[in-house]
Motif scaffolding. Structure first.
Motif, short mmCIF file in Angstrom:
data_model
loop_
_atom_site.label_atom_id
_atom_site.label_comp_id
_atom_site.label_asym_id
_atom_site.label_seq_id
_atom_site.Cartn_x
_atom_site.Cartn_y
_atom_site.Cartn_z
N ARG A 194 26.33 -0.09 30.00
CA ARG A 194 25.14 -0.84 29.61
C ARG A 194 24.94 -0.72 28.11
NH1 ARG A 194 20.83 -0.93 33.94
NH2 ARG A 194 22.11 -0.97 35.79
N THR A 196 21.82 -2.02 25.09
CA THR A 196 20.52 -2.70 24.98
C THR A 196 20.69 -4.00 24.19
OG1 THR A 196 19.87 -1.68 22.90
CG2 THR A 196 19.34 -0.45 24.91
N ARG A 225 20.01 -12.09 31.91
CA ARG A 225 20.88 -10.95 32.25
C ARG A 225 22.32 -11.32 31.92
NH1 ARG A 225 18.63 -6.73 34.72
NH2 ARG A 225 20.45 -5.54 35.34
N VAL A 241 21.02 -5.05 28.60
CA VAL A 241 19.75 -4.81 29.29
C VAL A 241 18.64 -4.37 28.34
CG1 VAL A 241 20.90 -4.12 31.45
CG2 VAL A 241 20.36 -2.39 29.72
N ASP A 244 14.50 0.19 28.43
CA ASP A 244 13.99 1.08 29.50
C ASP A 244 14.91 1.11 30.72
OD1 ASP A 244 13.46 -1.37 30.58
OD2 ASP A 244 11.28 -1.27 30.28
N GLU A 245 15.96 0.29 30.72
CA GLU A 245 16.92 0.35 31.84
C GLU A 245 18.05 1.35 31.56
OE1 GLU A 245 18.21 -3.26 33.94
OE2 GLU A 245 16.87 -4.35 32.60
#
Ligand code: ADP
Ligand code: ASP
Ligand code: MG
Length: 406
Positions: A194, A196, A225, A241, A244-245
């Motif tokens: 992931r 950000t 997404r 993402v 906060d993910e």
């Protein structure tokens, strides 16, 4: 059932065999019951050839005609993809930018998407048809074709996903995701599970061309997404993402480079209020973007030096403009150097950690690499160094921040 936008980049549609392979991925999603919209780039190398041909045709050309020529590659790949999908039993129809239309502003060569009419696309998708949209192109308010800037099909994909309210926007490319650094240079680069939006935006704008900067901006603004994944290997890619993910935030998540920098130094500049404005004003008026800037400390408070960078493409124009104004600007001498690269380390964790810049300077010093200009933002530190050290700098920094894979 989900609605998915699938984008295939140039290498993923480089020849018929690859188009067939990409099409089989589309078929898989359709057979799983999803509504799919596809967008494609020109076949690898096609756009470069078209760009060369325009500049061979005329030294000074109208950007409206540039757009007519360079947008042509996507027409071919979209048509071929639609044919191949049909062969595989998947209902498909090609769409050029003007046919949808994808409305853009009139900044030819790097137009921004303003609006996409999706009613017809939605209707057909609901009937099981796959629209294959030519990436990279749109239509201005004069009814002329525009292009979105190099790498623009990423933005077509994200804009389509936003307009269609898609659940996912999958960007298929020739690497299996977003890596800690360009995997073609740093062989020990690791794939990020992931990343950000903010880091991805910074990475893209600092040279990681895996996603066009504007596509990330748009994904962030519309909460699309985005997943970056390989069109050749069947493995999970990288999800872009919200912060906060991500539970464990790395201090540094990416190291990028941009060779698209050129350095200009003005020596003997009078050190008085307004001097920066008088140098950078005319450059801005000529639409020349200045990136990094450093003003040297003047020993006697009378004369100083100013170093800054522009894109390689703008170097000649910038030097000419500054040379013409030497008298009014009052500087003594101008030097320029296109043999530079900007290396940046990026990570949201930098906000809460000190010492990231220091670690960068130390790692470069240990390799004897001289830093010419420095610039920072909240989540990024960039340095300008000699282009000869690009690989060495990237690999050393990658190790120094503990990013190397085993
Ligand atoms: P496409 O034709 O699919 O749009 P691009 O060539 O535009 O593909 O982008 C993919 C390339 O981006 C990769 O081949 C890789 O060399 C380069 N790249 C640069 N930095 C990164 C990074 N941090 N992660 C992944 N790829 C990167
Ligand atoms: N074909 C265009 C380019 O090469 C757009 C893209 O591939 O995204 O820049
Ligand atoms: Mg690309």
């Amino acid at each position: 059932m989900s609605r998915i936008v699938m984008k295939f980049g140039g290498t993923s549609v480089a020849d018929l065999e690859r188009i067939r392979h990409a099409a089989s991925r589309v078929r898989r999603e359709v057979e799983a019951g999803h509504e799919v919209c596809v967008t494609v780039s020109a076949m690898a190398g096609a756009t470069n050839r078209l760009v060369e041909q325009v500049s061979e045709a005329g030294r000074v050309y109208d950007l409206r005609e540039y757009d007519v020529v360079v947008s042509a590659g996507e027409q071919i790949s979209a048509g071929l993809m639609a044919v191949v999908l049909g062969e595989m039993g998947v209902q498909a129809r090609s769409w050029l930018g003007w046919q949808i239309p994808i409305r853009t502003n009139a900044v030819h060569g790097s137009a921004r998407i303003e609006r996409i009419e999706t009613e017809e696309l939605r209707r057909r998708m609901a009937e099981g048809q796959v629209p294959v949209v030519a990436g990279f192109q749109g239509l201005d308010d004069q009814g002329r074709i525009t292009t979105l800037g190099r790498g623009g099909t990423d933005t077509t994909a994200v804009a389509l996903a936003a307009a269609l309210g898609a659940d996912r926007c999958d960007i298929y490319t020739d690497v299996s995701g977003v890596f800690t650094s360009d995997p073609r240079i740093v062989t020990k680069a690791r794939k990020l599970e992931r990343v950000t939006y903010e880091e991805m935006l910074e990475m893209a704008s600092q040279g990681a061309k895996v996603l066009q900067t504007r596509s990330v901006e748009m994904a962030m603004n519309h909460q699309v997404r985005v997943q970056v994944l390989s069109s050749f290997e069947d493995e999970p890619g990288t999800l872009v993402v919200d912060e906060d993910e991500i539970v464990e935030k790395a201090i540094v998540s990416g190291i990028t480079y941009s060779r698209d920098e050129a350095k200009i130094t003005l020596f003997g500049v009078p050190d008085r209020p307004g001097v920066a404005a008088s140098i950078f004003g005319p450059l801005a008026d000529a639409a020349i973007n200045v990136d990094m800037i450093v003003q040297n400390v003047s020993e006697d408070s009378a004369i100083t030096g100013m170093t800054f960078t522009v894109t390689k493409a703008d170097l000649e124009r910038a030097v000419k403009l500054l040379a013409e104004q030497q008298q009014s600007l009052g500087y003594e001498r101008l030097a320029h150097d296109p043999n530079v690269v900007k290396v940046s380390v990026i990570g949201v964790g930098m906000r809460s950690h000190a010492g990231v810049a220091q670690q960068m300077f130390r790692a470069l010093a240990e390799k004897g690499i001289n830093i010419q200009v420095i610039s920072t933002s909240e989540i990024k530190v960039s340095v300008l160094i000699s282009e000869d050290y690009t690989e060495l700098a990237l690999r050393s920094l990658h190790s120094a921040y503990g990013l190397d894979s085993e």
